[in-house]
Design an enzyme around this catalytic site. Structure first.
Site, PDB file in Angstrom:
ATOM      1  N   CYS A  82      50.732  43.228  54.176  1.00 24.62           N
ATOM      2  CA  CYS A  82      51.617  43.788  53.140  1.00 24.62           C
ATOM      3  C   CYS A  82      51.411  45.294  53.006  1.00 24.62           C
ATOM      4  O   CYS A  82      50.380  45.740  52.506  1.00 24.62           O
ATOM      5  CB  CYS A  82      51.312  43.056  51.832  1.00 24.62           C
ATOM      6  SG  CYS A  82      52.003  43.811  50.360  1.00 24.62           S
ATOM      7  N   CYS A  95      50.804  46.575  49.492  1.00 19.51           N
ATOM      8  CA  CYS A  95      49.446  46.205  49.061  1.00 19.51           C
ATOM      9  C   CYS A  95      48.447  47.259  49.543  1.00 19.51           C
ATOM     10  O   CYS A  95      47.532  47.644  48.809  1.00 19.51           O
ATOM     11  CB  CYS A  95      49.036  44.844  49.622  1.00 19.51           C
ATOM     12  SG  CYS A  95      50.069  43.471  49.070  1.00 19.51           S
TER      13      CYS A  95
END
Length: 106
Positions: A32, A35
């Site tokens: 991600c 993230c």
């Protein structure tokens, strides 16, 4: 002070739900991109604050906890107090916004 702690399905109850401090849980995954953008922000927050705990939970490795809290998109940061998720922050968020949200529960 120090960096974030890592939690898993196995120790989530002990490390987060039974904590006597407010815990900010970062639900994340290695693939991600957003993230990875939040990681250094959360590291800074963790190192600068003693009044709450920052924890990281990899959703790919710990699907039961992510599912239990209906984490649909990541990054999601859940704010836990007294064994309950009391608030959450979804997506890349400025450091001060994260701090303001967490500190409201301390």
């Amino acid at each position: 002070m120090g960096g974030p702690i890592t939690v898993s399905d196995k120790d989530f109850e002990e490390m987060v739900l039974k904590s006597d401090k407010v815990v900010l849980v970062d639900f994340w995954a290695a693939w991600c991109g957003p993230c990875r953008m939040m990681a250094p922000v959360l590291d800074e927050i963790s190192e600068e604050n003693d009044d709450f705990i920052v924890a990281k939970l990899n959703v790919d490795e710990n699907p039961a906890t992510a599912s239990a809290y209906r984490i649909m998109s990541i990054p999601t940061m859940g704010i836990f107090k007294n064994g309950q998720m009391v608030d959450k922050i979804v997506g890349v968020t400025p450091k001060q916004t994260v701090l303001n949200k967490v500190k409201a529960y301390i």
